[in-house]
Scaffold this motif. Structure first.
Motif, PDB file in Angstrom:
ATOM      1  N   LEU A 120       0.848  -1.197   0.000  1.00 27.72           N
ATOM      2  CA  LEU A 120       0.000   0.000   0.000  1.00 27.72           C
ATOM      3  C   LEU A 120       0.884   1.248   0.000  1.00 27.72           C
ATOM      4  O   LEU A 120       1.919   1.287   0.673  1.00 27.72           O
ATOM      5  CB  LEU A 120      -0.894   0.033   1.247  1.00 27.72           C
ATOM      6  N   SER A 121       0.445   2.274  -0.750  1.00 29.09           N
ATOM      7  CA  SER A 121       1.200   3.526  -0.831  1.00 29.09           C
ATOM      8  C   SER A 121       0.466   4.641  -0.105  1.00 29.09           C
ATOM      9  O   SER A 121      -0.748   4.802  -0.267  1.00 29.09           O
ATOM     10  CB  SER A 121       1.353   3.963  -2.283  1.00 29.09           C
ATOM     11  N   TYR A 122       1.233   5.412   0.674  1.00 27.91           N
ATOM     12  CA  TYR A 122       0.715   6.624   1.310  1.00 27.91           C
ATOM     13  C   TYR A 122       0.173   7.562   0.226  1.00 27.91           C
ATOM     14  O   TYR A 122       0.800   7.668  -0.824  1.00 27.91           O
ATOM     15  CB  TYR A 122       1.862   7.294   2.073  1.00 27.91           C
ATOM     16  N   LYS A 151       2.347  14.060   0.263  1.00 25.71           N
ATOM     17  CA  LYS A 151       1.042  13.503  -0.130  1.00 25.71           C
ATOM     18  C   LYS A 151       0.725  13.860  -1.587  1.00 25.71           C
ATOM     19  O   LYS A 151       0.379  12.998  -2.393  1.00 25.71           O
ATOM     20  CB  LYS A 151      -0.025  14.109   0.801  1.00 25.71           C
ATOM     21  N   ARG A 202      -5.961   2.768   4.282  1.00 23.28           N
ATOM     22  CA  ARG A 202      -5.796   1.462   4.939  1.00 23.28           C
ATOM     23  C   ARG A 202      -4.512   1.408   5.763  1.00 23.28           C
ATOM     24  O   ARG A 202      -4.383   0.587   6.670  1.00 23.28           O
ATOM     25  CB  ARG A 202      -5.813   0.342   3.886  1.00 23.28           C
ATOM     26  N   ASP A 241      -1.705  -4.885   3.481  1.00 16.53           N
ATOM     27  CA  ASP A 241      -3.161  -4.918   3.700  1.00 16.53           C
ATOM     28  C   ASP A 241      -3.615  -6.109   4.552  1.00 16.53           C
ATOM     29  O   ASP A 241      -4.722  -6.619   4.382  1.00 16.53           O
ATOM     30  CB  ASP A 241      -3.891  -4.901   2.340  1.00 16.53           C
ATOM     31  N   SER A 279       6.169   2.236   1.735  1.00 17.45           N
ATOM     32  CA  SER A 279       4.837   2.795   1.446  1.00 17.45           C
ATOM     33  C   SER A 279       4.903   4.278   1.103  1.00 17.45           C
ATOM     34  O   SER A 279       3.868   4.889   0.797  1.00 17.45           O
ATOM     35  CB  SER A 279       3.902   2.593   2.652  1.00 17.45           C
ATOM     36  N   LYS A 310       0.994   8.688  -8.770  1.00 16.78           N
ATOM     37  CA  LYS A 310       0.015   7.612  -8.963  1.00 16.78           C
ATOM     38  C   LYS A 310      -0.844   7.877 -10.208  1.00 16.78           C
ATOM     39  O   LYS A 310      -1.119   6.991 -10.999  1.00 16.78           O
ATOM     40  CB  LYS A 310      -0.881   7.517  -7.724  1.00 16.78           C
ATOM     41  N   GLN A 320       1.293  -2.994   5.732  1.00 19.68           N
ATOM     42  CA  GLN A 320       1.691  -2.471   4.415  1.00 19.68           C
ATOM     43  C   GLN A 320       1.249  -3.377   3.270  1.00 19.68           C
ATOM     44  O   GLN A 320       1.210  -2.932   2.117  1.00 19.68           O
ATOM     45  CB  GLN A 320       3.214  -2.285   4.364  1.00 19.68           C
ATOM     46  N   LEU A 341       0.461  11.355  -4.832  1.00 16.59           N
ATOM     47  CA  LEU A 341      -0.825  11.253  -5.547  1.00 16.59           C
ATOM     48  C   LEU A 341      -0.616  11.575  -7.024  1.00 16.59           C
ATOM     49  O   LEU A 341      -1.200  10.936  -7.900  1.00 16.59           O
ATOM     50  CB  LEU A 341      -1.862  12.194  -4.924  1.00 16.59           C
ATOM     51  N   ASP A 356      -2.815   6.054   1.261  1.00 18.64           N
ATOM     52  CA  ASP A 356      -3.909   5.077   1.298  1.00 18.64           C
ATOM     53  C   ASP A 356      -4.457   4.997   2.729  1.00 18.64           C
ATOM     54  O   ASP A 356      -3.690   4.734   3.668  1.00 18.64           O
ATOM     55  CB  ASP A 356      -3.366   3.706   0.853  1.00 18.64           C
TER      56      ASP A 356
END
Ligand code: K1U
Ligand code: ZN
Length: 166
Positions: free
Chosen positions: A7-9, A156, A13, A53, A93, A163, A51, A160, A11
Motif C-alpha cells: 500500500l502507498s501513502y 502527499k 488502509r 493490507d 509505502s 500515482k 503495508q 498522488l 492510502d
C-alpha cells in the motif's frame, strides 16, 4: 511464494490498527514467507503486515546484506525504551522519500517468533529504529506523521501525482 502489493501513502488502509495474533498457523507462516519475498524484492529492510493490507500484529526485519537473517516479530510490544537518536528513514509505502525522525536509541521488545515461541530482544541503532518504525505501522502510523504538516502535504501531493501519471 508470492510478491504482495504494498500500500502507498496516503492510502487510508495504512491507518488501520492491527489485531493481535492468537496462534501461529501454516497460513500465517506462508504470509511471513510472502512478506519476506516482497521485502527482499522491493528492496527493503523491514515490512509490517499493515503495508500488505493484512491488519494483524506481524512484522519482519532483515538488516543483513546477504538477506538471510530474517527476524520475525509476532505481537511485538516495546517494554522499555531509552535515549534518543536521529535517523534518516525511508518507507516502502512512501517511495522516494527519506526524512530524519527522532526516536528512542534503545528499545527492549517482547514478541513471538515464527514458531510461536516468545522472546525478548534488546535493540539499538538501526534495528531499534526499524522495530519502532514497523510497530508504528501496526498502530496505523506512517513515519511522515512525525514531519510538519507542510512537509506531509507536499509528500502527499507528490505521491498522488505520481500515482495519477503511472
Ligand atoms: O517499513 C518499511 O517501509 C521498510 C523500511 C524500513 C526502514 C528503513 C529505514 C529506517 C526505518 C525503517 C525500508 O526498508 S525503506 C528502504 C531501505 O531503507 C533500504 C533499502 C535497501 C537497502 C537498504 C535500505
Ligand atoms: Zn514503512
Amino acid at each position: 511464494m508470492a510478491i504482495l502489493d504494498i500500500l502507498s501513502y496516503p492510502d487510508p488502509r495504512l491507518h488501520t490498527v492491527a489485531k493481535p495474533i492468537k496462534e501461529v498457523s501454516g497460513a500465517l507462516q506462508r504470509l511471513i514467507d510472502d512478506m519476506a519475498e516482497t521485502m527482499y524484492v522491493a528492496p527493503g529492510i523491514g515490512l509490517a503486515a499493515t503495508q500488505v493490507d493484512q491488519h494483524i500484529q506481524l512484522l519482519i526485519i532483515d538488516l543483513s546484506e546477504t538477506k538471510d537473517q530474517l527476524q520475525v516479530f509476532i505481537n511485538p510490544k516495546i517494554i522499555a525504551r531509552d535515549g534518543v537518536q536521529d535517523y534518516e528513514e525511508g518507507c516502502l509505502s512512501v517511495p522516494g522519500v527519506y526524512e530524519t525522525v527522532t526516536r528512542a536509541e534503545r528499545v527492549t521488545v517482547e514478541a513471538w517468533n515464527r514458531d510461536g515461541q516468545s522472546f525478548t530482544l534488546e535493540a539499538h541503532g538501526l534495528l531499534s529504529v526499524c522495530i519502532q518504525h514497523e510497530i508504528d505501522h501496526l498502530q496505523g502510523k506512517v513515519f511522515v506523521e512525525y514531519l510538519s504538516l507542510l512537509k506531509r502535504n507536499r509528500i502527499k501531493h507528490k505521491l498522488l501525482k505520481q500515482k495519477r501519471t503511472r
